[in-house]
Design a protein around this motif. Structure first.
Motif, short mmCIF file in Angstrom:
data_model
loop_
_atom_site.label_atom_id
_atom_site.label_comp_id
_atom_site.label_asym_id
_atom_site.label_seq_id
_atom_site.Cartn_x
_atom_site.Cartn_y
_atom_site.Cartn_z
N SER A 194 -0.13 9.82 5.94
CA SER A 194 -1.52 9.32 5.86
C SER A 194 -2.04 9.09 7.26
O SER A 194 -1.43 9.50 8.26
CB SER A 194 -1.56 8.05 5.03
OG SER A 194 -1.04 6.98 5.78
N ASP A 245 -6.76 7.22 -0.09
CA ASP A 245 -6.73 5.82 -0.51
C ASP A 245 -7.56 5.58 -1.77
O ASP A 245 -8.69 6.04 -1.89
CB ASP A 245 -7.26 4.93 0.63
CG ASP A 245 -6.19 4.72 1.69
OD1 ASP A 245 -5.05 5.16 1.48
OD2 ASP A 245 -6.52 4.12 2.73
N HIS A 281 0.82 -1.22 0.00
CA HIS A 281 0.00 0.00 0.00
C HIS A 281 0.86 1.28 0.00
O HIS A 281 0.53 2.26 -0.67
CB HIS A 281 -0.90 -0.05 1.23
CG HIS A 281 -1.85 1.08 1.37
ND1 HIS A 281 -3.06 1.14 0.72
CD2 HIS A 281 -1.78 2.22 2.11
CE1 HIS A 281 -3.69 2.25 1.05
NE2 HIS A 281 -2.93 2.93 1.89
N HIS A 307 0.98 4.48 -2.61
CA HIS A 307 0.92 5.92 -2.31
C HIS A 307 2.09 6.67 -2.96
O HIS A 307 1.90 7.74 -3.53
CB HIS A 307 0.97 6.15 -0.79
CG HIS A 307 -0.37 6.11 -0.11
ND1 HIS A 307 -1.42 6.93 -0.49
CD2 HIS A 307 -0.82 5.38 0.93
CE1 HIS A 307 -2.46 6.69 0.31
NE2 HIS A 307 -2.13 5.75 1.17
ZN ZN Z 1 -3.34 4.95 2.56
#
Ligand code: ZN
Ligand code: KG4
Length: 354
Positions: A141, A311, A111, A115
């Motif tokens: 984040s 996200d 993940h 980003h």
């Molecule tokens: Zn995230």
């Protein structure tokens, strides 16, 4: 190459279709915020249940909006780490099921790498060219806050320079918003109020945390506690202008620390490119201050549009497309992991560092 991306690591059920060049053909994000808001934070069990309910329609919608069908997709990318295990599992099962049924290659994506690569996505109407490697990235984040040096898109080309020892920046925004009664998630609300406030008028000195000039680590738990103490010392909770001023003071302090350390990291590494990533990169105060400081230091700043910061599955599809293009594949044994695959140099918690 067309890649279907699936993202379910936290509280957004998302699917997207993206080309290897980063063109976003569709980007569907179904937020679970309303389900978690009454609890003031993400409840893992609710997240898993809602992902299970939403994932199939979200994938269908992503394919439909991209005017494509599963059989025309060249590969499936899915977030496999880091995140809530139960939530990740839903996306993984969906991705494996589709990959098996349609006989398509499957790749897992970290993940955080998603980003970091979101800045390369090309959305309709987006003109700005993406950065070249190497660059410094500030990833901020709700779950992560770190400065990286990226020499390429692969896992082993991304090096952590420093990360938070405790709360993530978005977590600090959310906790402060909760203290101030601004609802969940509070980052956008604090951002809005801060724009109407004056940090100096707030009349409160907030700790900046890990301000040691040589350190690239962050600490945001102290500032949150200081806001709580300040609010507790008042006769009544701040409202109106006083509330806006306090938001401005909090935001200015966090933004100052984030900007200072990121620019210093770029200078230490001798790099002139900075990339912002993650949900907090949507913060207008951070964008404005980073742009102003970069302009005075001859640094080029690359800030993805809002939809690429928070996200989404487009960034996962793109990161997956690059893996597929390198010939990488995962098997049906791919399983969720709560931690990132990126090498971490910052240890959580307090104490002396050698
Ligand atoms: Zn995230
Ligand atoms: O990247 P993201 O969507 O999810 C995670 O991977 O965590 O980031 C969500 C975080 C939340 O903490 C939210 O409050 C924060 O990003 N956020 C903001 C803003 N928009 C979202 N924080 C400050 N200002 C904003 N405008």
């Amino acid at each position: 190459m067309l890649v279907l991306g699936i993202e379910t690591s936290c509280d957004e059920t998302a699917a997207a279709v993206v080309t290897e060049a980063g063109d976003v053909l569709s980007d569907v994000v179904r937020s679970q915020i309303a389900a978690h808001a009454p609890y003031g934070g993400v409840v893992p069990e609710i997240a898993s249940r809602d992902h299970a309910r939403a994932i199939a329609p979200v994938v269908d919608e992503a394919l439909e909006r991209a005017s494509t069908r599963l059989r025309d997709i060249d590969g499936i990318a899915v977030t496999s780490q880091p995140g809530l295990s139960g939530a990740l599992l839903v996306g993984l099962q969906m991705a494996k099921g589709l990959a098996w049924a349609a006989e398509k290659p499957l790749v897992g994506v970290d993940h955080l790498v998603g980003h970091l690569l979101a800045v390369f996505l090309r959305r309709p109407g987006q003109e700005a060219p993406p950065p070249e490697y190497p660059f410094i990235a500030l990833l901020v984040s709700g779950g992560h806050t770190a400065i990286y040096r990226a020499d390429g898109p692969q896992l082993d080309a991304v090096h952590e320079i420093g990360a938070t020892r405790d709360d993530a920046a978005g977590e600090a925004f959310d906790k402060v918003a909760k203290i101030l009664g601004l609802g969940y998630p509070g980052g956008p609300a604090v951002d809005r109020l801060a724009a109407e406030g004056d940090a100096k008028r707030a009349g409160v000195e907030l700790p900046r945390g890990m301000v040691d000039r040589r350190s690239f680590e962050f600490s945001f738990s102290g500032i949150k506690s200081a806001v709580a103490r300040h609010v507790g010392s008042l006769r009544e909770p701040p409202r109106g202008q006083a509330l806006a001023d306090l938001c401005a003071a909090f935001q200015a302090t966090v933004v100052d620390v984030l900007t200072g350390k990121t620019v210093r990291a770029a200078e230490r590494e001798g790099l002139t490119r900075i990339v912002l990533a993650g949900g907090v990169a949507a913060n207008r105060g951070l964008r404005a201050r980073m742009a102003a400081v970069c302009a005075t230091r001859g640094i080029s700043l690359f800030v993805p549009p809002f939809a690429s910061c928070t996200d989404n599955a487009a960034m996962i599809a793109y990161a997956g497309a690059l893996r597929l293009a390198r010939g990488e594949r995962d098997t049906m044994a791919l399983s969720p992991t709560t931690r990132t695959a990126l090498l971490r140099v910052t240890r959580k918690g307090g104490g002396k560092r050698s």
